[in-house]
Design a protein around this motif. Structure first.
Motif, PDB file in Angstrom:
ATOM      1  N   ILE A  66       0.838  -1.201   0.000  1.00  0.00           N
ATOM      2  CA  ILE A  66       0.000   0.000   0.000  1.00  0.00           C
ATOM      3  C   ILE A  66       0.873   1.251   0.000  1.00  0.00           C
ATOM      4  N   ILE A  67       1.925   1.237   0.798  1.00  0.00           N
ATOM      5  CA  ILE A  67       2.839   2.386   0.825  1.00  0.00           C
ATOM      6  C   ILE A  67       3.608   2.482  -0.490  1.00  0.00           C
ATOM      7  N   TYR A  68       4.067   1.359  -1.004  1.00  0.00           N
ATOM      8  CA  TYR A  68       4.785   1.353  -2.271  1.00  0.00           C
ATOM      9  C   TYR A  68       3.911   1.885  -3.398  1.00  0.00           C
ATOM     10  N   ASP A  69       2.625   1.615  -3.328  1.00  0.00           N
ATOM     11  CA  ASP A  69       1.687   2.055  -4.350  1.00  0.00           C
ATOM     12  C   ASP A  69       1.386   3.549  -4.252  1.00  0.00           C
ATOM     13  N   GLY A  70       1.837   4.208  -3.208  1.00  0.00           N
ATOM     14  CA  GLY A  70       1.712   5.655  -3.123  1.00  0.00           C
ATOM     15  C   GLY A  70       0.751   6.181  -2.078  1.00  0.00           C
ATOM     16  N   ASP A  71       0.085   5.326  -1.343  1.00  0.00           N
ATOM     17  CA  ASP A  71      -0.866   5.796  -0.326  1.00  0.00           C
ATOM     18  C   ASP A  71      -0.215   5.680   1.051  1.00  0.00           C
ATOM     19  N   LEU A  72       0.594   6.660   1.388  1.00  0.00           N
ATOM     20  CA  LEU A  72       1.373   6.628   2.622  1.00  0.00           C
ATOM     21  C   LEU A  72       0.491   6.671   3.859  1.00  0.00           C
ATOM     22  N   GLU A  73      -0.551   7.487   3.844  1.00  0.00           N
ATOM     23  CA  GLU A  73      -1.392   7.633   5.034  1.00  0.00           C
ATOM     24  C   GLU A  73      -2.157   6.335   5.340  1.00  0.00           C
ATOM     25  N   SER A  74      -2.803   5.754   4.351  1.00  0.00           N
ATOM     26  CA  SER A  74      -3.552   4.513   4.571  1.00  0.00           C
ATOM     27  C   SER A  74      -2.624   3.358   4.913  1.00  0.00           C
ATOM     28  N   GLY A  75      -1.496   3.288   4.227  1.00  0.00           N
ATOM     29  CA  GLY A  75      -0.535   2.227   4.513  1.00  0.00           C
ATOM     30  C   GLY A  75       0.026   2.316   5.917  1.00  0.00           C
ATOM     31  N   SER A  76       0.302   3.526   6.361  1.00  0.00           N
ATOM     32  CA  SER A  76       0.817   3.715   7.717  1.00  0.00           C
ATOM     33  C   SER A  76      -0.211   3.303   8.759  1.00  0.00           C
ATOM     34  N   GLY A  77      -1.455   3.690   8.548  1.00  0.00           N
ATOM     35  CA  GLY A  77      -2.513   3.297   9.483  1.00  0.00           C
ATOM     36  C   GLY A  77      -2.725   1.792   9.494  1.00  0.00           C
ATOM     37  N   PHE A  78      -2.722   1.182   8.320  1.00  0.00           N
ATOM     38  CA  PHE A  78      -2.885  -0.266   8.205  1.00  0.00           C
ATOM     39  C   PHE A  78      -1.761  -1.000   8.926  1.00  0.00           C
ATOM     40  N   LEU A  79      -0.531  -0.562   8.693  1.00  0.00           N
ATOM     41  CA  LEU A  79       0.621  -1.222   9.323  1.00  0.00           C
ATOM     42  C   LEU A  79       0.654  -0.998  10.825  1.00  0.00           C
ATOM     43  N   ALA A  80       0.303   0.193  11.269  1.00  0.00           N
ATOM     44  CA  ALA A  80       0.277   0.456  12.710  1.00  0.00           C
ATOM     45  C   ALA A  80      -0.761  -0.425  13.393  1.00  0.00           C
ATOM     46  N   ALA A  81      -1.928  -0.566  12.764  1.00  0.00           N
ATOM     47  CA  ALA A  81      -2.991  -1.385  13.357  1.00  0.00           C
ATOM     48  C   ALA A  81      -2.600  -2.864  13.393  1.00  0.00           C
ATOM     49  N   ALA A  90      10.214  -5.844  16.501  1.00  0.00           N
ATOM     50  CA  ALA A  90       9.975  -5.299  15.162  1.00  0.00           C
ATOM     51  C   ALA A  90       8.546  -4.784  15.046  1.00  0.00           C
ATOM     52  N   ALA A  91       7.587  -5.508  15.617  1.00  0.00           N
ATOM     53  CA  ALA A  91       6.191  -5.069  15.575  1.00  0.00           C
ATOM     54  C   ALA A  91       6.012  -3.778  16.377  1.00  0.00           C
ATOM     55  N   PHE A  92       6.676  -3.682  17.525  1.00  0.00           N
ATOM     56  CA  PHE A  92       6.574  -2.457  18.322  1.00  0.00           C
ATOM     57  C   PHE A  92       7.167  -1.266  17.570  1.00  0.00           C
ATOM     58  N   THR A  93       8.299  -1.489  16.920  1.00  0.00           N
ATOM     59  CA  THR A  93       8.929  -0.423  16.146  1.00  0.00           C
ATOM     60  C   THR A  93       8.010   0.056  15.028  1.00  0.00           C
ATOM     61  N   ASN A  94       7.399  -0.894  14.318  1.00  0.00           N
ATOM     62  CA  ASN A  94       6.468  -0.522  13.253  1.00  0.00           C
ATOM     63  C   ASN A  94       5.233   0.180  13.810  1.00  0.00           C
ATOM     64  N   THR A  95       4.725  -0.303  14.936  1.00  0.00           N
ATOM     65  CA  THR A  95       3.563   0.331  15.543  1.00  0.00           C
ATOM     66  C   THR A  95       3.872   1.786  15.895  1.00  0.00           C
ATOM     67  N   TYR A  96       5.021   2.006  16.488  1.00  0.00           N
ATOM     68  CA  TYR A  96       5.372   3.362  16.922  1.00  0.00           C
ATOM     69  C   TYR A  96       5.580   4.301  15.729  1.00  0.00           C
ATOM     70  N   PHE A  97       6.439   3.913  14.798  1.00  0.00           N
ATOM     71  CA  PHE A  97       6.801   4.853  13.739  1.00  0.00           C
ATOM     72  C   PHE A  97       5.698   5.010  12.686  1.00  0.00           C
ATOM     73  N   TYR A  98       5.068   3.913  12.270  1.00  0.00           N
ATOM     74  CA  TYR A  98       3.963   4.061  11.316  1.00  0.00           C
ATOM     75  C   TYR A  98       2.746   4.703  11.979  1.00  0.00           C
ATOM     76  N   GLY A  99       2.512   4.391  13.252  1.00  0.00           N
ATOM     77  CA  GLY A  99       1.414   5.027  13.973  1.00  0.00           C
ATOM     78  C   GLY A  99       1.637   6.510  14.152  1.00  0.00           C
ATOM     79  N   ARG A 100       2.863   6.875  14.448  1.00  0.00           N
ATOM     80  CA  ARG A 100       3.208   8.291  14.584  1.00  0.00           C
ATOM     81  C   ARG A 100       2.994   9.021  13.254  1.00  0.00           C
ATOM     82  N   ARG A 101       3.405   8.388  12.176  1.00  0.00           N
ATOM     83  CA  ARG A 101       3.220   8.987  10.857  1.00  0.00           C
ATOM     84  C   ARG A 101       1.738   9.106  10.508  1.00  0.00           C
ATOM     85  N   PHE A 102       0.951   8.082  10.857  1.00  0.00           N
ATOM     86  CA  PHE A 102      -0.486   8.095  10.547  1.00  0.00           C
ATOM     87  C   PHE A 102      -1.206   9.177  11.344  1.00  0.00           C
TER      88      PHE A 102
END
Length: 152
Positions: free
Chosen positions: A89-104, A134-146
């Motif tokens: 999703i992020i690679y396809d260009g939708d950074l906001e939705s991809g970040s929310g999806f990954l954080a969740a 790794a999951a915590f790191t993704n939750t924090y940084f993608y969640g922060r971005r979202f």
């Protein structure tokens, strides 16, 4: 011929937090987490060895049910596929939705496997703790971005 421009900071002089925050605008952390999760059934089987299970128990109770340490293969494949999809999703260009999806999905992985990763240390298994980190790191940084909406 050295330039004393303060505008261009070398990447090495930036803080690790700033580098990881900048990296969260790419699918690479999600794909790395996906690769770790998808490699789990091969690298670290979830069933503990019979000797580790039998310690402190009677002989017959150790054969009644296998003791799972870490995520099962189904859990690892499900969350690995979700991480890969979020990276796409992020690679396809939708950074906001991809970040929310990954954080969740990363937060869900922490709910499902977080406590088990700490318990796995009793049996000498560090792989589940690596997955949770790794999951915590993704939750924090993608969640922060979202939550920041791309203003990070």
């Amino acid at each position: 011929m050295s330039s004393n421009s303060s505008d261009s900071q070398p990447v090495a002089s930036q803080g690790l937090l700033a580098q990881l925050t900048e990296l969260s605008s790419t699918p690479y952390p999600a794909l790395a987490n996906s690769a770790l999760l998808l490699a789990t059934p091969v690298v670290s089987p979830a069933v503990a060895s019979p000797t580790a299970v039998a310690n402190g128990r009677s002989f017959w109770t150790s054969f009644s049910r296998p003791k799972y340490v870490g995520p099962s293969s189904k859990t690892a494949l499900l969350f690995g596929a979700a991480q890969a999809l979020g990276g796409w999703i992020i690679y396809d260009g939708d950074l906001e939705s991809g970040s929310g999806f990954l954080a969740a999905w990363s937060a869900l992985y922490l709910i499902v496997g977080g406590r088990g990763s700490v318990k796995a240390l009793r049996y000498g298994r560090v792989w589940p703790l690596l997955l949770s980190s790794a999951a915590f790191t993704n939750t924090y940084f993608y969640g922060r971005r979202f939550i920041a909406g791309g203003f990070v």
